[in-house]
Design an enzyme around this catalytic site. Structure first.
Site, PDB file in Angstrom:
ATOM      1  N   THR A  13      37.953  42.434  33.357  1.00  0.00           N
ATOM      2  CA  THR A  13      37.693  42.116  31.890  1.00  0.00           C
ATOM      3  C   THR A  13      36.363  42.482  31.523  1.00  0.00           C
ATOM      4  O   THR A  13      35.997  42.834  30.428  1.00  0.00           O
ATOM      5  CB  THR A  13      37.993  40.414  31.785  1.00  0.00           C
ATOM      6  OG1 THR A  13      39.323  40.363  31.698  1.00  0.00           O
ATOM      7  CG2 THR A  13      37.481  39.992  30.284  1.00  0.00           C
ATOM      8  N   SER A  56      42.016  43.611  37.931  1.00  0.00           N
ATOM      9  CA  SER A  56      41.853  43.044  39.453  1.00  0.00           C
ATOM     10  C   SER A  56      43.366  42.730  40.079  1.00  0.00           C
ATOM     11  O   SER A  56      43.351  42.699  41.202  1.00  0.00           O
ATOM     12  CB  SER A  56      41.036  41.929  39.726  1.00  0.00           C
ATOM     13  OG  SER A  56      41.277  40.897  39.372  1.00  0.00           O
ATOM     14  N   THR A  89      38.146  39.221  37.588  1.00  0.00           N
ATOM     15  CA  THR A  89      38.001  37.732  38.158  1.00  0.00           C
ATOM     16  C   THR A  89      39.236  37.198  38.935  1.00  0.00           C
ATOM     17  O   THR A  89      39.007  36.649  39.839  1.00  0.00           O
ATOM     18  CB  THR A  89      37.444  36.858  37.348  1.00  0.00           C
ATOM     19  OG1 THR A  89      38.592  36.716  36.217  1.00  0.00           O
ATOM     20  CG2 THR A  89      36.281  37.236  36.569  1.00  0.00           C
TER      21      THR A  89
HETATM   22  N1  ASP Z   1      42.847  39.668  34.573  1.00  0.00           N
HETATM   23  C1  ASP Z   1      41.453  40.072  34.633  1.00  0.00           C
HETATM   24  C2  ASP Z   1      41.081  40.774  35.941  1.00  0.00           C
HETATM   25  O1  ASP Z   1      41.054  40.225  37.032  1.00  0.00           O
HETATM   26  C3  ASP Z   1      40.517  38.824  34.744  1.00  0.00           C
HETATM   27  C4  ASP Z   1      39.169  39.091  34.601  1.00  0.00           C
HETATM   28  O2  ASP Z   1      38.480  40.265  34.897  1.00  0.00           O
HETATM   29  O3  ASP Z   1      38.415  38.279  34.287  1.00  0.00           O
HETATM   30  O4  ASP Z   1      41.070  41.945  35.890  1.00  0.00           O
END
Ligand code: ASP
Length: 324
Positions: A13, A56, A89
Site C-alpha cells: 500500500t 505483500s 503490511t
Molecule cells: N494489502 C496490502 C499489502 O500488504 C496492505 C498494505 O500494504 O498495507 O500489500
C-alpha cells in the site's frame, strides 16, 4: 557524518494509489516512493533499490530469500550502515522475521509500510519511511535484530504482528509491547531484546502447512497434509496448546511419518506449555512427540520451521531450535 542507508522498496500500500473513481487501491505506472525517497537525501546517503513491486500477499519465501541475499551483498560491497525495507503490511511480519533469522549482522534493518496509500488523506507512508530511516541510522538500533517501525513505534520482528485490518496503529507486540518510540527530538529505546538467533541458509525447498484448531476439529486435514507430503505442519492449537481428541490420530500419523508437528496457540498472548493430561491435552501431545514453540504466532512459527527444515530433518534438533 551522514550514514549510508540502503532503502529497498518492495511494494504494498505504501507504493500504491487510490483510484478516486472506483475506490480501488493498486500499484500505478510509477512507484510514488521513488520520487518521495529522492527528496530525503538530507537525512542520510540513500542507496535506493526497487527489486520488485508486489502487494505483500504476492510475497513468497523466494522474495524473502532474495532480500536476504541483496542485503548481505550490499553490506559486503558498499559499507552500508543500515537498511530500510518498505513492504506491504499483510505479510510484513513474515518477511521481517525471515530476515531476522537469516542475517547475522548487527547493523540496523528496519521494515516499514503504510495503511493508507500515497494519495489518500492522512497517508502514513512517507512519515513511516522517514521514521524508519531515522531509526536505521541511529546507533541504539544496532544489534537488536530486525525492527518494524510504523506509527512512531519500534517493534521487534519476533514479536510484532498485524492486529487490525485498517487502523494505522495495527502493528503491535502482544504480551511484550514495543521496544522503543520515534519521538520528534530523537529515537528512544526502552527495552532490549534478550537473545538473537541465526540460521545460515541458501534455499527454502520444504513445504510447511499452517492450520488452526477449532472446537469439534477432526483429523481429516492432518491426514490430507500427510498424504500431500508436506514436510512439516504448524497447528494453532487451543489455549495453552491443546487439541480436540479427534485430531490425535492425525497428529500421530504425521509424527509416525517423521513430519514435525509444531504447536503454537491461537491465543495471541502468552506461550504454549505442556500442562494438560487429558486426551488431546498439551502434556499428551508432547509425549507423542509434538514440538511446543515458545511464544511465536502461527505464521512466524511456519517461517521458522521452513528455515529449520533447510538445516535439519532431525526432530530432536528441530525441537531444540524451537525452544530457543
Ligand atoms: N494489502 C496490502 C499489502 O500488504 C496492505 C498494505 O500494504 O498495507 O500489500
Amino acid at each position: 557524518m551522514k550514514k549510508n542507508i540502503l532503502v529497498i522498496h518492495t511494494g504494498g500500500t505504501i507504493s500504491m494509489f487510490e483510484d478516486h473513481e472506483t475506490g480501488a487501491v493498486k500499484p500505478g505506472e510509477e512507484n510514488p516512493l521513488t520520487s518521495q525517497t529522492s527528496t530525503l537525501s538530507d537525512l542520510a546517503n540513500l542507496i535506493i533499490k526497487e527489486p520488485f513491486n508486489l502487494p505483500s500477499p504476492h510475497i513468497t519465501t523466494n522474495e524473502m530469500l532474495f532480500l536476504k541475499d541483496m542485503i548481505m551483498e550490499e553490506y559486503q560491497n558498499n559499507q552500508i550502515d543500515g537498511v530500510v525495507i518498505t513492504h506491504g503490511t499483510d505479510t510484513l511480519e513474515e518477511t521481517a522475521y525471515f530476515l531476522d533469522l537469516t542475517i547475522p549482522h548487527d547493523f540496523p534493518i528496519v521494515v516499514t509500510g503504510a495503511m493508507r496509500s500515497s494519495n489518500e488523506i492522512g497517508s502514513d507512508g512517507l512519515y513511516n519511511l522517514i521514521s524508519s530511516i531515522r531509526v536505521a541510522e541511529c546507533d541504539g538500533a544496532k544489534g537488536k535484530g530486525v525492527l518494524v517501525v510504523l506509527n512512531d513505534e519500534i517493534h521487534t520482528a519476533k514479536n510484532v504482528t498485524k492486529t487490525h485490518t485498517s487502523n494505522v496503529s495495527t502493528f503491535q507486540s502482544p504480551q511484550y509491547g514495543p521496544i522503543g518510540i520515534v519521538a520528534k527530538q530523537g529515537i528512544i529505546f526502552h527495552h532490549q531484546p534478550t537473545d538473537r538467533e541465526f540460521y545460515s541458509i541458501n534455499n527454502i525447498s520444504k513445504k510447511v502447512a499452517l492450520i488452526k484448531a477449532h472446537a469439534g476439529m477432526d483429523s481429516s486435514l492432518l491426514f490430507a497434509i500427510k498424504d500431500m507430503q508436506y514436510d512439516g505442519v504448524v497447528i494453532e492449537a487451543l489455549g495453552q496448546g491443546n487439541l480436540p481428541p479427534a485430531t490425535v490420530e492425525g497428529v500421530q500419523s504425521l509424527i509416525d511419518e517423521n513430519i514435525p508437528v509444531v504447536v503454537v496457540s491461537r491465543c495471541f498472548n502468552g506461550i504454549v506449555q505442556d500442562v494438560y493430561g487429558y486426551e488431546g491435552g498439551g502434556k499428551r501431545l508432547k509425549e507423542m512427540g509434538a514440538i511446543f514453540s515458545n511464544g511465536l504466532n502461527g505464521q512466524k512459527a511456519r517461517i521458522k520451521l521452513l528455515i529449520t527444515l533447510s538445516y535439519t530433518q532431525n526432530i530432536k534438533e528441530i525441537e531444540e531450535i524451537f525452544h530457543h
